[in-house]
Design a protein around this motif. Structure first.
Motif, PDB file in Angstrom:
ATOM      1  N   ALA A   1       0.950  -0.978   0.067  1.00  0.00           N
ATOM      2  CA  ALA A   1      -0.085  -0.031   0.073  1.00  0.00           C
ATOM      3  C   ALA A   1       0.890   1.369   0.074  1.00  0.00           C
ATOM      4  N   LYS A   2       1.930   1.235   0.627  1.00  0.00           N
ATOM      5  CA  LYS A   2       2.892   2.408   0.647  1.00  0.00           C
ATOM      6  C   LYS A   2       3.629   2.595  -0.715  1.00  0.00           C
ATOM      7  N   LYS A   3       3.922   1.657  -1.228  1.00  0.00           N
ATOM      8  CA  LYS A   3       4.566   1.883  -2.791  1.00  0.00           C
ATOM      9  C   LYS A   3       3.469   2.359  -3.558  1.00  0.00           C
ATOM     10  N   PHE A   4       2.251   1.901  -3.477  1.00  0.00           N
ATOM     11  CA  PHE A   4       1.188   2.357  -4.178  1.00  0.00           C
ATOM     12  C   PHE A   4       0.791   3.861  -4.086  1.00  0.00           C
ATOM     13  N   PHE A   5       0.840   4.170  -2.683  1.00  0.00           N
ATOM     14  CA  PHE A   5       0.480   5.534  -2.259  1.00  0.00           C
ATOM     15  C   PHE A   5       1.427   6.632  -2.858  1.00  0.00           C
ATOM     16  N   ILE A   6       3.024   6.104  -2.694  1.00  0.00           N
ATOM     17  CA  ILE A   6       3.828   6.931  -3.316  1.00  0.00           C
ATOM     18  C   ILE A   6       3.615   7.180  -4.715  1.00  0.00           C
ATOM     19  N   ARG A   7       3.416   6.173  -5.321  1.00  0.00           N
ATOM     20  CA  ARG A   7       3.220   6.523  -6.721  1.00  0.00           C
ATOM     21  C   ARG A   7       1.763   7.460  -7.357  1.00  0.00           C
ATOM     22  N   THR A   8       0.905   7.386  -6.253  1.00  0.00           N
ATOM     23  CA  THR A   8      -0.300   7.913  -6.626  1.00  0.00           C
ATOM     24  C   THR A   8      -0.438   9.311  -6.164  1.00  0.00           C
ATOM     25  N   LYS A   9       0.049   9.370  -4.815  1.00  0.00           N
ATOM     26  CA  LYS A   9       0.066  10.643  -3.880  1.00  0.00           C
ATOM     27  C   LYS A   9      -1.299  11.314  -3.578  1.00  0.00           C
ATOM     28  N   LYS A  10      -2.192   9.779  -3.395  1.00  0.00           N
ATOM     29  CA  LYS A  10      -3.656  10.341  -3.144  1.00  0.00           C
ATOM     30  C   LYS A  10      -3.932   9.845  -1.680  1.00  0.00           C
ATOM     31  N   ILE A  11      -4.245  10.804  -0.894  1.00  0.00           N
ATOM     32  CA  ILE A  11      -4.466  10.801   0.542  1.00  0.00           C
ATOM     33  C   ILE A  11      -5.359   9.477   0.835  1.00  0.00           C
ATOM     34  N   TYR A  12      -6.627   9.435   0.083  1.00  0.00           N
ATOM     35  CA  TYR A  12      -7.539   8.333   0.316  1.00  0.00           C
ATOM     36  C   TYR A  12      -6.878   7.156   0.004  1.00  0.00           C
ATOM     37  N   LEU A  13      -5.784   7.021  -0.648  1.00  0.00           N
ATOM     38  CA  LEU A  13      -5.011   5.634  -0.755  1.00  0.00           C
ATOM     39  C   LEU A  13      -3.716   5.452   0.072  1.00  0.00           C
ATOM     40  N   SER A  14      -3.805   6.161   1.207  1.00  0.00           N
ATOM     41  CA  SER A  14      -2.938   6.104   2.211  1.00  0.00           C
ATOM     42  C   SER A  14      -2.762   4.830   2.822  1.00  0.00           C
ATOM     43  N   PRO A  15      -1.737   4.062   3.371  1.00  0.00           N
ATOM     44  CA  PRO A  15      -1.796   2.889   4.123  1.00  0.00           C
ATOM     45  C   PRO A  15      -2.599   2.896   5.283  1.00  0.00           C
ATOM     46  N   ILE A  16      -2.759   3.876   5.968  1.00  0.00           N
ATOM     47  CA  ILE A  16      -3.586   3.944   6.961  1.00  0.00           C
ATOM     48  C   ILE A  16      -4.947   3.816   6.891  1.00  0.00           C
ATOM     49  N   ILE A  17      -5.446   3.954   5.659  1.00  0.00           N
ATOM     50  CA  ILE A  17      -6.863   3.716   5.237  1.00  0.00           C
ATOM     51  C   ILE A  17      -7.250   2.399   4.240  1.00  0.00           C
ATOM     52  N   VAL A  18      -6.115   2.142   3.372  1.00  0.00           N
ATOM     53  CA  VAL A  18      -6.169   0.792   2.801  1.00  0.00           C
ATOM     54  C   VAL A  18      -6.048  -0.383   3.383  1.00  0.00           C
ATOM     55  N   VAL A  19      -4.772  -0.406   4.332  1.00  0.00           N
ATOM     56  CA  VAL A  19      -4.502  -1.559   5.219  1.00  0.00           C
ATOM     57  C   VAL A  19      -5.715  -1.917   6.322  1.00  0.00           C
ATOM     58  N   PRO A  20      -6.458  -1.074   6.869  1.00  0.00           N
ATOM     59  CA  PRO A  20      -7.345  -1.549   7.662  1.00  0.00           C
ATOM     60  C   PRO A  20      -8.726  -1.809   7.189  1.00  0.00           C
ATOM     61  N   THR A  21      -8.970  -1.210   5.920  1.00  0.00           N
ATOM     62  CA  THR A  21     -10.080  -1.570   5.122  1.00  0.00           C
ATOM     63  C   THR A  21     -10.005  -2.793   4.711  1.00  0.00           C
ATOM     64  N   LEU A  22      -9.006  -3.194   3.893  1.00  0.00           N
ATOM     65  CA  LEU A  22      -8.579  -4.641   3.486  1.00  0.00           C
ATOM     66  C   LEU A  22      -8.587  -5.725   4.551  1.00  0.00           C
ATOM     67  N   SER A  23      -7.949  -5.413   5.556  1.00  0.00           N
ATOM     68  CA  SER A  23      -8.179  -6.392   6.888  1.00  0.00           C
ATOM     69  C   SER A  23      -9.335  -6.578   7.349  1.00  0.00           C
ATOM     70  N   ILE A  24     -10.237  -5.503   7.325  1.00  0.00           N
ATOM     71  CA  ILE A  24     -11.581  -5.670   8.180  1.00  0.00           C
ATOM     72  C   ILE A  24     -12.401  -6.709   6.877  1.00  0.00           C
ATOM     73  N   PHE A  25     -12.135  -6.285   5.649  1.00  0.00           N
ATOM     74  CA  PHE A  25     -12.877  -7.146   4.698  1.00  0.00           C
ATOM     75  C   PHE A  25     -12.517  -8.476   4.579  1.00  0.00           C
ATOM     76  N   LEU A  26     -10.975  -8.940   4.890  1.00  0.00           N
ATOM     77  CA  LEU A  26     -10.798 -10.272   5.074  1.00  0.00           C
ATOM     78  C   LEU A  26     -11.077 -10.882   6.152  1.00  0.00           C
ATOM     79  N   ILE A  27     -11.122 -10.127   7.327  1.00  0.00           N
ATOM     80  CA  ILE A  27     -11.656 -10.856   8.540  1.00  0.00           C
ATOM     81  C   ILE A  27     -13.141 -11.176   8.108  1.00  0.00           C
ATOM     82  N   CYS A  28     -13.974 -10.402   7.720  1.00  0.00           N
ATOM     83  CA  CYS A  28     -15.473 -10.651   7.249  1.00  0.00           C
ATOM     84  C   CYS A  28     -15.675 -11.776   6.607  1.00  0.00           C
ATOM     85  N   ILE A  29     -14.781 -11.921   5.437  1.00  0.00           N
ATOM     86  CA  ILE A  29     -14.984 -13.155   4.351  1.00  0.00           C
ATOM     87  C   ILE A  29     -14.498 -14.180   5.068  1.00  0.00           C
TER      88      ILE A  29
END
Length: 231
Positions: free
Chosen positions: A20-48
């Motif tokens: 997520a950090k590598k992707f964020f560095i490339r895009t520079k989009k705040i909403y793609l920050s690891p602090i948003i992406v990682v928890p979101t994906l983790s919650i999604f995985l836990i639910c699945i």
């Protein structure tokens, strides 16, 4: 089996963060920050996988313990600006004190209005400081070890997502004032945003977050007792 899933989630979190950090560095989009992406994906995985939070937390809790040294590391750049910080130290102390007082009062007042349970109200009181400081206050304020980090992260996310917009509405563009605002309101995530905006803002945000955390740890139990008594 619990140990297996604990290790799995630990590895998942670390790998997910670096990707997520590598992707964020490339895009520079705040909403793609690891602090948003990682928890979101983790919650999604836990639910699945239909797991509980304790399955995820069993080993990933050790990542949380790293927040203490990381918080101290935020103070390293402060040394470079020590002369300026010394000049504005009183203003930073005052702004952090007012910020923490407003955070406690607004949290308690809104929690009372919406009729939230006492443990939820108590957990909300520590939301305006970084997680290492907030966890120290858990027992002191009668909060939940699970809810306090959650509310703290949500507070930081709001500051991260809307900080630029809110500061844009303000006519006062002083980097010291804006850095203090981000550090006090959104703690570590505010620092990340401030450092993207200006190096000086990042330094002031770091110092403000540390000052706010110290003030809350030292005086929060007394202030919260007064708030509960009078409100």
């Amino acid at each position: 089996m619990i140990a297996f899933w604990g290790i799995f989630y630990f590895v998942w979190t670390v790998l997910c963060y670096f990707l997520a950090k590598k992707f964020f560095i490339r895009t520079k989009k705040i909403y793609l920050s690891p602090i948003i992406v990682v928890p979101t994906l983790s919650i999604f995985l836990i639910c699945i996988l239909q797991h509980q939070f304790k399955d995820y937390y069993v080993y990933t809790q050790y990542l949380v313990t790293m927040l203490g040294p990381i918080t101290v590391a935020f103070a390293v750049p402060v040394f470079r600006y020590r002369a300026m910080i010394k000049k504005y130290f009183k203003a930073l102390i005052l702004s952090s004190s007012i910020s923490m007082l407003v955070g406690v009062l607004s949290s308690w007042f809104l929690a009372k209005i919406f009729g939230l349970e006492e443990i939820v109200r108590n957990s909300l009181l520590a939301r305006s400081i970084s997680i290492p400081f907030a966890l120290v206050l858990t027992k002191e304020v009668g909060g939940s070890i699970s809810l306090i980090p959650l509310f703290t992260v949500i507070t930081g996310l709001v500051g991260l997502l809307f900080g630029n917009f809110l500061l844009l509405l303000m006519k006062y563009k002083n980097p010291i004032a804006q850095g203090a605002a981000l550090g006090n309101a959104a703690h570590a995530m505010g620092i990340a945003l401030a450092r993207q905006r200006h190096e000086l803002e990042g330094v002031i945000a770091s110092l403000s977050m540390i000052i706010s955390g110290i003030i809350m740890v030292l005086f929060a139990p007394f202030i919260i007792s007064l708030v509960k008594y009078f409100l």
